[in-house]
Design a protein around this motif. Structure first.
Motif, PDB file in Angstrom:
ATOM      1  N   PRO A 235     -27.211  -5.794  88.005  1.00  0.00           N
ATOM      2  CA  PRO A 235     -26.851  -5.636  86.584  1.00  0.00           C
ATOM      3  C   PRO A 235     -26.496  -4.171  86.306  1.00  0.00           C
ATOM      4  O   PRO A 235     -27.372  -3.335  86.155  1.00  0.00           O
ATOM      5  N   LEU A 236     -25.216  -3.883  86.239  1.00  0.00           N
ATOM      6  CA  LEU A 236     -24.737  -2.505  86.040  1.00  0.00           C
ATOM      7  C   LEU A 236     -24.066  -2.401  84.676  1.00  0.00           C
ATOM      8  O   LEU A 236     -23.018  -1.787  84.528  1.00  0.00           O
ATOM      9  N   THR A 237     -24.672  -2.992  83.666  1.00  0.00           N
ATOM     10  CA  THR A 237     -24.000  -3.206  82.388  1.00  0.00           C
ATOM     11  C   THR A 237     -23.936  -1.982  81.492  1.00  0.00           C
ATOM     12  O   THR A 237     -23.282  -2.015  80.454  1.00  0.00           O
ATOM     13  N   TYR A 238     -24.633  -0.922  81.847  1.00  0.00           N
ATOM     14  CA  TYR A 238     -24.485   0.349  81.122  1.00  0.00           C
ATOM     15  C   TYR A 238     -24.881   1.485  82.051  1.00  0.00           C
ATOM     16  O   TYR A 238     -25.535   1.281  83.069  1.00  0.00           O
ATOM     17  N   GLY A 239     -24.422   2.699  81.717  1.00  0.00           N
ATOM     18  CA  GLY A 239     -24.737   3.872  82.533  1.00  0.00           C
ATOM     19  C   GLY A 239     -23.980   3.949  83.838  1.00  0.00           C
ATOM     20  O   GLY A 239     -24.351   4.712  84.738  1.00  0.00           O
ATOM     21  N   LEU A 240     -22.895   3.182  83.969  1.00  0.00           N
ATOM     22  CA  LEU A 240     -22.157   3.109  85.241  1.00  0.00           C
ATOM     23  C   LEU A 240     -20.953   4.040  85.243  1.00  0.00           C
ATOM     24  O   LEU A 240     -20.147   4.038  84.324  1.00  0.00           O
ATOM     25  N   LYS A 241     -20.828   4.835  86.306  1.00  0.00           N
ATOM     26  CA  LYS A 241     -19.650   5.673  86.507  1.00  0.00           C
ATOM     27  C   LYS A 241     -18.748   5.007  87.545  1.00  0.00           C
ATOM     28  O   LYS A 241     -19.244   4.458  88.534  1.00  0.00           O
TER      29      LYS A 241
END
Length: 379
Positions: A235-241
């Motif tokens: 789950p990479l739904t926020y804070g992802l570069k």
């Protein structure tokens, strides 16, 4: 009767701030002004009158090096338009918000500072010591966990003990009724997740600090027959570069087991679906302040693998059941044990018990009254 006025310095797009306002400040006789360092359109489903600033785009907002000044400029505009505020509340501490406090102190009898977690845990002592003059001028400082309190006292000692209050954010996705409406098999079918695999979720956001790649490398050391029995969810739904996503995808090329990456925002219902389809959650980040995501997996009766460098004193005191590892090299052995043998009946019963313990500890019903007490002049 004039409405009570509350000024909040915080990100109105944050789901946590929205839930906070909805559960704590939802009253007719309140005007709430929320100042952010970026412009967007946001909506709150509350009885209170809400004003979000800035109300329009500006060149200052587009300059990352000067954006911290937005708080100061917008607070001056807010005071000019609305006059004095009964309360000023900083949600998530940073330099821009603290600079605004120096100006606001003259226009409010009560200042509240709330550390959320990483704004304290991931700052070095040198930077945190520059915050001290603002903590000095505040009336209350709230901290959500014993880990945050430990960090706070390691920097400032006991001198602010009378100001510090241990208050947690509630968690909206804690409802046995709502979880009961979610069909695990239908969720797996909807997300194209196989029914015959053990589903392992890794991390709860897209930050590199979640240590996805060390966990992936540990999973690669599992025997091939065990890897065939698992399916991974990221789950990479926020804070992802974008560059980190590429790095993560590269590390998965030779994983030799199925996986799925989520990058789009998940609302409460989708979050509950994710917790429901998961069998085991691997937590591996560097620091944590008793995150809602970890608690949601426990509430959903899922097994947590937690690193020993994140010590949840609250969980141990409550009797929460989970497995612990001390280094990434231990993960293959624990995962093999879980996949090959599953859980004993007494372990399953303890996972069921986690649900009641987390509900009593972290629902908004159990925490909102403590927050509301902050908005009284005598506190």
């Amino acid at each position: 009767m004039e409405k009570e006025k509350i000024l909040i310095l915080g990100d109105w797009e944050s789901i946590w701030l929205k839930k906070y306002v909805e559960n704590v400040l939802n009253e007719d006789q309140r005007k709430i002004v929320i100042i952010n360092d970026k412009y967007s359109i946001s909506a709150f489903d509350v009885k209170s009158e809400i004003v979000c600033l800035p109300s329009k785009k500006s060149t200052l907002l587009s300059n990352p090096r000067l954006r911290f000044l937005v708080y100061l400029l917008e607070t001056r505009r807010a005071v000019k338009k609305y006059g004095r505020f009964d309360f000023v509340h900083v949600h998530y501490v940073n330099r821009g918000k603290l600079l605004a406090l120096r100006y606001l102190k003259k226009y409010s009898p009560k200042i509240i500072i709330t550390f959320w977690g990483s704004d304290l845990l991931r700052k070095d002592n040198k930077e945190l010591l520059t915050y001290e003059k603002y903590i000095e001028m505040s009336d209350n400082v709230t901290l959500a966990s014993k880990e945050l309190l430990k960090k706070f006292e390691s920097v400032y000692g006991q001198k602010y003990a009378k100001k510090v209050l241990p208050i947690r954010f509630g968690i909206s996705a804690l409802s046995k009724v709502n979880y009961g409406l979610i069909n695990r098999d239908k969720c797996r079918e909807e997300w194209e997740i196989p029914n015959d695999k053990k589903i392992i979720s890794i991390g709860y956001n897209g930050s590199e600090g979640q240590n996805h790649i060390p966990v992936i490398n540990a999973i690669k050391r599992l025997p091939a027959d065990i890897r065939k029995k698992i399916f991974l969810i990221f789950p990479l739904t926020y804070g992802l570069k974008p560059e980190y996503l590429l790095e993560l995808e590269q590390s998965l090329k030779d994983i030799e087991c199925g996986y799925k990456i989520f990058t789009e925002f998940m609302d409460d219902t989708e979050t509950m679906k994710l917790r429901t389809v998961t069998d085991l959650f691997i937590h591996a980040q560097r620091t944590d302040a008793l995150s809602a995501s970890v608690q949601e997996y426990l509430f959903a009766k899922k097994l947590l693998l937690n690193p020993s460098w994140i010590e949840y004193q609250e969980f141990k005191k409550m009797g929460i059941y989970y497995w612990e590892y001390h280094e990434f090299d231990e993960l293959p052995k624990l995962l093999k044990k879980y996949v090959a043998f599953g859980l004993q009946e007494d372990q399953k019963m303890r996972l069921k018990g986690n649900q009641e313990l987390i509900a009593a500890y972290s629902s908004w019903e159990s925490s909102s009254e403590e927050w509301k007490k902050l908005y009284t002049m005598g506190n």
